[in-house]
Design an enzyme around this catalytic site. Sequence first.
Site, mmCIF file in Angstrom:
data_model
loop_
_atom_site.group_PDB
_atom_site.id
_atom_site.type_symbol
_atom_site.label_atom_id
_atom_site.label_comp_id
_atom_site.label_asym_id
_atom_site.label_seq_id
_atom_site.Cartn_x
_atom_site.Cartn_y
_atom_site.Cartn_z
ATOM 1 N N HIS A 139 -2.217 -5.679 -2.921
ATOM 2 C CA HIS A 139 -2.259 -4.270 -2.516
ATOM 3 C C HIS A 139 -1.018 -3.893 -1.700
ATOM 4 O O HIS A 139 -0.317 -2.922 -2.041
ATOM 5 C CB HIS A 139 -3.525 -4.024 -1.688
ATOM 6 C CG HIS A 139 -3.655 -2.635 -1.156
ATOM 7 N ND1 HIS A 139 -4.475 -1.690 -1.722
ATOM 8 C CD2 HIS A 139 -3.061 -2.027 -0.092
ATOM 9 C CE1 HIS A 139 -4.372 -0.557 -1.042
ATOM 10 N NE2 HIS A 139 -3.532 -0.729 -0.045
ATOM 11 N N GLU A 140 -0.752 -4.650 -0.648
ATOM 12 C CA GLU A 140 0.357 -4.278 0.236
ATOM 13 C C GLU A 140 1.703 -4.394 -0.475
ATOM 14 O O GLU A 140 2.623 -3.624 -0.201
ATOM 15 C CB GLU A 140 0.327 -5.126 1.507
ATOM 16 C CG GLU A 140 -0.918 -4.931 2.371
ATOM 17 C CD GLU A 140 -1.169 -3.491 2.770
ATOM 18 O OE1 GLU A 140 -0.203 -2.700 2.822
ATOM 19 O OE2 GLU A 140 -2.336 -3.136 3.029
ATOM 20 N N HIS A 167 2.637 -1.215 -2.247
ATOM 21 C CA HIS A 167 3.356 -0.268 -1.387
ATOM 22 C C HIS A 167 4.836 -0.632 -1.309
ATOM 23 O O HIS A 167 5.706 0.247 -1.356
ATOM 24 C CB HIS A 167 2.776 -0.305 0.024
ATOM 25 C CG HIS A 167 1.473 0.398 0.197
ATOM 26 N ND1 HIS A 167 1.260 1.694 -0.210
ATOM 27 C CD2 HIS A 167 0.303 -0.004 0.767
ATOM 28 C CE1 HIS A 167 0.021 2.060 0.102
ATOM 29 N NE2 HIS A 167 -0.581 1.046 0.689
ATOM 30 N N HIS A 205 6.818 0.450 -4.257
ATOM 31 C CA HIS A 205 7.033 1.891 -4.217
ATOM 32 C C HIS A 205 8.307 2.212 -3.434
ATOM 33 O O HIS A 205 9.064 3.136 -3.785
ATOM 34 C CB HIS A 205 5.821 2.558 -3.570
ATOM 35 C CG HIS A 205 5.630 3.988 -3.919
ATOM 36 N ND1 HIS A 205 4.563 4.722 -3.456
ATOM 37 C CD2 HIS A 205 6.353 4.859 -4.675
ATOM 38 C CE1 HIS A 205 4.640 5.960 -3.915
ATOM 39 N NE2 HIS A 205 5.729 6.069 -4.641
#
Length: 697
Positions: A473-474, A477, A480
């Site tokens: 998940h992290e 980010h 991105h």
Amino acid sequence: MPDPSNPLSLPSDLPFGLPDFARITPAHLEEALREGMAAQRAEWEAIATDPHEPTVENTVVAVDESGRLLERAQSVAWTMLASVGGPELERLQETFAPLLAEHAGAFTLDARLYRRYLALAAREDLDAETAWAVERQVRAFERLGVGLDDADQAALRRIDAQLASAQADMDTRITRQLRATGLEGDDPDGLDGLDAAGAERARQAGAARGHAWFIPCRNFTTQLDQAVLTHPETRRALLARSEERGNGEDPGTDTRATVLRLVGLRAERARLLGFADHASVVMDGETVPGPEAARELLLRVGRAAASTVDEDAADLARLAADDADGDGLQAADWPYYENLLRRERLGVDAEALRPYLQLDRVIEDGVFWAAGRLYGITMTRRPELRGWSPDARVWEVRDADGSALGLFVGDWFARPGKQGGAWMNEVVAPAGEGTGPEGGRTLPVIANNANFARPAPGQPTLLTWDEVITCFHEFGHALHGFFSATRYREDAGTNVPRDFVEMPSQLNEMWAYHPEVLGRFARHVDTGEALPEQWRAALEDSASFGQGFQTLEFVQAALIDHAWHRLAPQEIPTGPRGVRAFEDRVLAEAGLAHPLVPPRYRSTYFAHAFAGGYDAGYYSYMWAEVLVAELEQWFRGPAARGEDGGLNRQAGETLRRELLSRGNSRDPLASFRAVCGHDADPASILIRRGLRGPSVR
């Protein structure tokens, strides 16, 4: 400018501008923050008083390039506050929070700057990216009070400063809660069920407190250890300690008055700005059309989840009835019996999985390998570079053609002073084309933080499956940020609406379950043996297992956040005891109060909603998942090549080109449609989570 000896006075000369944390002190941060605000004010004044007609270069670019010193100082200050903590940094936050709020208002309340953007908005010759940036800035000026008279602007500045101080106070108190809250005991049998490493950590923590053992609470309500602790009384006492955080037992961590102060100030601010409530202010710039649409989504998903919980409860109650040590199913027992039910139905035991989930292998052979397969990037350790802690490890990120993308810093272990939970932050933010005095495209330094338990010396770090998902998940980010390719800094990377920012991170979680990725990282820590085939299949099935409980606890917290921020000033409870009563009433009126499911966060330790960042926006995780559900189907369908499930360069390049690289340089939903080819259907989240309730069509 700050003293030249201040390490923040100029960009760091370390690779990629990595700050030299070993040299930076709180005094350096204080000086750089003050000087950075003054320098940017001067830059804004020069733009506002420019006698020339507004142009893209002398207005949009000039504003975008302003504040380099302040950005450096803020990024380092926030990184050190969140990842290191301590009284000096907490005092710095308390001092500067209102000053930074006042500084932001100096821009958004400047009618001269607003008029320059208005003039540009009237032009028809702007390129699409600039037109979108100008349009959003005009809306932001208007939403944030540029049209108010002098008296109301003064009132707004007062409120903003008070809000910033209250949020800093809430943040400090929640961090103190994490240091202090947990369950202590003197009966050795109370640790039954914990693995050897976990029991030893509890004994060491207990010894420091004068007890046989101590189990610390994590930032959310239901504690992970409830899934394995054998004795019901231990599970229940642990949950009770978790839920009572901030409720007045310790004046230094009591947050009830701060919650009410924040809600009141936000409601007063919304009224001053001409909005019905704070949620309406926040959502004016989001991708969901407004508070009612967000509430409708939460209620629809929550009711389906509640029906699933009721069905699951019957199965768990059966297991509880068969347990000689139990006395019926209570809220604290749900994770324990759900874990037993998972083992019964899927053949997967959470603790038996841990030897196959070693941290370094998860990161290197799982998270990084999947990103390389999708996007062609490579990750190379840079052991000579250091971060803010010996725990922080650094990698250089390079693109498929060998060009640099930036640095990645991983800091995964819990330690005193560090904030709870997991997060990504930009230590050095990605930037646009760059036409300012420092010039050039700035490549980012991006960190992932978590709070995994530290292993005993010489032992490997073994994760739970949920912690594996956190790693994927992290890093979503982080991708991105690394792939950002926008013209303007303000649009770069994760500078997108809050209800869109969680989409790339949640989407990246899907690769943890992919057979090829799982086969690389899920190997026994001692033997290197691959995860048994039947467990692989069971893990895929487990993606929707237990979603009734997980979904309902989330929706309850999101509804609490939503309800607080729909209040008018006169509707706010008047005393600290009203905080819990308000929560209970909100959930009861929504029909989503459940005796076996506590909210994921209570208001008194709800950092998302009250320490800044996700106020009236906690729903955004669920809206982002609607988008994720659609994109997962795109990967597995049109983007797939044979049986690869979409794990290929063509799919990765499409997602990168059309969505991840775009930041906020165009409507984020246009980026979503450019990949999927259609708008998102909210019903897709129900299917993705396997919810069986009446709202599923």
